[in-house]
Design an enzyme around this catalytic site. Structure first.
Site, PDB file in Angstrom:
ATOM      1  N   ARG A  51       3.280  -0.725  10.744  1.00  0.00           N
ATOM      2  CA  ARG A  51       4.102  -0.807  11.570  1.00  0.00           C
ATOM      3  C   ARG A  51       4.691  -1.896  12.387  1.00  0.00           C
ATOM      4  O   ARG A  51       6.030  -2.273  12.416  1.00  0.00           O
ATOM      5  CB  ARG A  51       3.966   0.320  12.957  1.00  0.00           C
ATOM      6  CG  ARG A  51       3.997   1.563  12.198  1.00  0.00           C
ATOM      7  CD  ARG A  51       3.465   2.522  13.055  1.00  0.00           C
ATOM      8  NE  ARG A  51       1.858   2.572  13.235  1.00  0.00           N
ATOM      9  CZ  ARG A  51       0.939   3.238  13.823  1.00  0.00           C
ATOM     10  NH1 ARG A  51       1.258   4.148  14.456  1.00  0.00           N
ATOM     11  NH2 ARG A  51      -0.422   3.079  13.642  1.00  0.00           N
TER      12      ARG A  51
ATOM     13  N   LYS B 298      -7.464   8.078  -0.950  1.00  0.00           N
ATOM     14  CA  LYS B 298      -8.846   8.543  -0.468  1.00  0.00           C
ATOM     15  C   LYS B 298      -9.422   9.383  -1.227  1.00  0.00           C
ATOM     16  O   LYS B 298      -9.747  10.712  -0.766  1.00  0.00           O
ATOM     17  CB  LYS B 298      -8.866   8.879   0.979  1.00  0.00           C
ATOM     18  CG  LYS B 298      -8.481   7.618   1.974  1.00  0.00           C
ATOM     19  CD  LYS B 298      -8.669   7.795   3.034  1.00  0.00           C
ATOM     20  CE  LYS B 298      -7.904   6.840   4.187  1.00  0.00           C
ATOM     21  NZ  LYS B 298      -6.655   6.422   4.254  1.00  0.00           N
TER      22      LYS B 298
ATOM     23  N   THR C 181     -12.238   5.819  10.538  1.00  0.00           N
ATOM     24  CA  THR C 181     -12.287   5.110  11.907  1.00  0.00           C
ATOM     25  C   THR C 181     -11.937   6.162  12.914  1.00  0.00           C
ATOM     26  O   THR C 181     -12.147   5.812  14.155  1.00  0.00           O
ATOM     27  CB  THR C 181     -11.599   3.865  11.910  1.00  0.00           C
ATOM     28  OG1 THR C 181     -10.234   4.187  11.427  1.00  0.00           O
ATOM     29  CG2 THR C 181     -12.021   2.867  10.808  1.00  0.00           C
TER      30      THR C 181
ATOM     31  N   LYS D 269       0.707  -1.118   0.078  1.00  0.00           N
ATOM     32  CA  LYS D 269      -0.025   0.046  -0.004  1.00  0.00           C
ATOM     33  C   LYS D 269       0.844   1.292  -0.028  1.00  0.00           C
ATOM     34  O   LYS D 269       1.725   1.314   0.761  1.00  0.00           O
ATOM     35  CB  LYS D 269      -0.719   0.118   1.472  1.00  0.00           C
ATOM     36  CG  LYS D 269      -1.908   1.445   1.388  1.00  0.00           C
ATOM     37  CD  LYS D 269      -2.761   0.957   2.373  1.00  0.00           C
ATOM     38  CE  LYS D 269      -2.535   1.478   3.682  1.00  0.00           C
ATOM     39  NZ  LYS D 269      -2.654   3.087   3.727  1.00  0.00           N
TER      40      LYS D 269
ATOM     41  N   ASP E 131     -13.630  14.818  -4.899  1.00  0.00           N
ATOM     42  CA  ASP E 131     -13.848  16.017  -5.309  1.00  0.00           C
ATOM     43  C   ASP E 131     -14.990  15.888  -6.367  1.00  0.00           C
ATOM     44  O   ASP E 131     -15.681  14.920  -6.130  1.00  0.00           O
ATOM     45  CB  ASP E 131     -12.371  16.098  -6.300  1.00  0.00           C
ATOM     46  CG  ASP E 131     -12.111  17.588  -6.444  1.00  0.00           C
ATOM     47  OD1 ASP E 131     -13.116  18.572  -7.047  1.00  0.00           O
ATOM     48  OD2 ASP E 131     -11.014  18.154  -6.567  1.00  0.00           O
TER      49      ASP E 131
ATOM     50  N   ASP F 233      -3.560   4.417  -1.601  1.00  0.00           N
ATOM     51  CA  ASP F 233      -4.491   4.836  -0.638  1.00  0.00           C
ATOM     52  C   ASP F 233      -4.214   6.440  -0.628  1.00  0.00           C
ATOM     53  O   ASP F 233      -3.946   6.976   0.318  1.00  0.00           O
ATOM     54  CB  ASP F 233      -4.089   4.224   0.701  1.00  0.00           C
ATOM     55  CG  ASP F 233      -5.154   4.456   1.734  1.00  0.00           C
ATOM     56  OD1 ASP F 233      -6.293   4.967   1.358  1.00  0.00           O
ATOM     57  OD2 ASP F 233      -4.724   4.267   2.929  1.00  0.00           O
TER      58      ASP F 233
END
Ligand code: C5P
Length: 237
Positions: free
Chosen positions: A212, A68, A121, A39, A71, A66
Site C-alpha cells: 500500500r 503459501k 504474523t 509479488k 497440501d 505468494d
C-alpha cells in the site's frame, strides 16, 4: 549485513495487491524502471493474474508468487513443477516438513527459490494454542526456521521484528523477506508490527515487501524510489 551483491533497487518487492490484470499492468507501467521485483498474491492470482508472471519475467522483472502452498507432498510437488515453469523467482509454502521437502525437491533444476512462512504474523500464542500447537510463537518460529534450513529451503518470510533473531538462527545462507515495512510518515494500515525500510535492512532483512505505501501513493514511482533511497545507506552502514 545482507549480501552486498544484491543492488538496493532489487531488494524492494512491490506487492501487486490489485483486483485484476488491467490495474496491475497499469501500476507496473507507472513504476517503470523504479521497481524490478513484484509479488503476486491471492487477490491478483485468483483474478487472472498468473499469466502476468511470464509477461513480467519476459520483461526482465522478477516475480514472487505468494500463494503459501500446503497440501500432501505429491500435490505440492506437482503444483511446484507447474509454478516453476511460469518463470517466477520466489514461491511461498507453509513451513511444514512434508510441504517444504516436496517443494524443494520438485523445484530442482529450475530458478525458482522456495520461501517458507514459519508462523503467520497474525497469530499469537493464544491462536496457536487454539489451533492445538504445543509451542508459542517464538519457539515455533525458531523450530520451523531450523527445519526449513535442514530441508534446503532458500529463505523465510518473517516480520521485521523477527529478522534479527532469525538471522542468528539461520546465518547468512537463507534470504529473509519481510513485509510490514512502512516508510517514515506513511499509514500503517492493518500492519501492527512495522519498521522503516532502513531499520528492516539493518535488522537483517534481504528483501522488503511493500504494498500500500507504493500502490496508494499519489506518485507510486517516487514512493518506490524513496524506499530504495532508504535501503542504500542502511546497507552501507
Ligand atoms: O500493503 P502492505 O505493505 O501491508 O502489503 C504487504 C504484503 O505482504 C501483502 O501482500 C501481504 O499479504 C503480505 N504479507 C504480510 N504479512 C505477512 C505475510 C505477507 O503483510 N506476514
Amino acid at each position: 549485513m545482507p549480501p552486498p551483491e544484491i543492488a538496493p533497487r532489487d531488494r524492494l518487492i512491490v506487492a501487486l495487491d490489485l483486483p485484476g490484470v488491467e490495474p496491475a499492468e497499469a501500476m507496473v507501467a507507472r513504476l517503470g524502471d523504479s521497481v524490478t521485483f513484484y509479488k503476486i498474491g491471492y487477490q491478483l492470482a485468483f483474478a487472472g493474474g498468473l499469466p502476468l508472471v511470464r509477461k513480467l519475467a519476459d520483461r526482465g522483472k522478477k516475480v514472487f508468487i505468494d500463494l503459501k502452498l500446503h497440501d500432501i507432498g505429491n500435490t505440492v510437488a506437482r503444483g511446484v513443477e507447474s509454478i516453476a515453469r511460469l518463470g517466477a523467482t520466489f514461491l511461498t509454502v507453509h513451513a511444514y516438513p512434508q510441504t517444504m521437502k516436496a517443494a524443494v525437491e520438485s523445484r530442482a533444476g529450475s530458478d525458482l527459490k522456495i520461501l517458507a512462512v514459519t508462523v503467520l504474523t497474525s497469530y499469537d500464542d493464544g491462536d496457536l494454542d487454539a489451533a492445538g500447537y504445543r509451542l508459542g510463537v517464538s519457539d515455533l518460529v525458531e523450530a520451523r526456521a531450523r527445519q526449513a534450513q535442514v530441508l534446503g529451503i532458500d529463505g523465510l518470510v518473517c516480520s521485521p521484528e523477527e529478522a534479527a533473531s532469525l538471522r542468528k538462527v539461520v546465518g547468512r545462507q537463507m534470504s529473509l523477506v519481510t513485509p510490514g515495512v512502512r516508510p517514515a510518515g506513511s499509514a500503517s494500515g492493518d500492519q501492527k508490527r512495522i519498521m522503516t525500510p532502513a531499520r528492516a535492512i539493518t535488522a537483517g532483512a534481504d528483501y522488503l515487501v511493500v504494498g500500500r505505501p507504493v500502490l496508494e501513493a499519489l506518485d507510486p514511482k517516487a514512493a518506490a524510489e524513496a524506499i530504495v533511497a532508504e535501503i542504500a545507506p542502511a546497507l552501507a552502514g
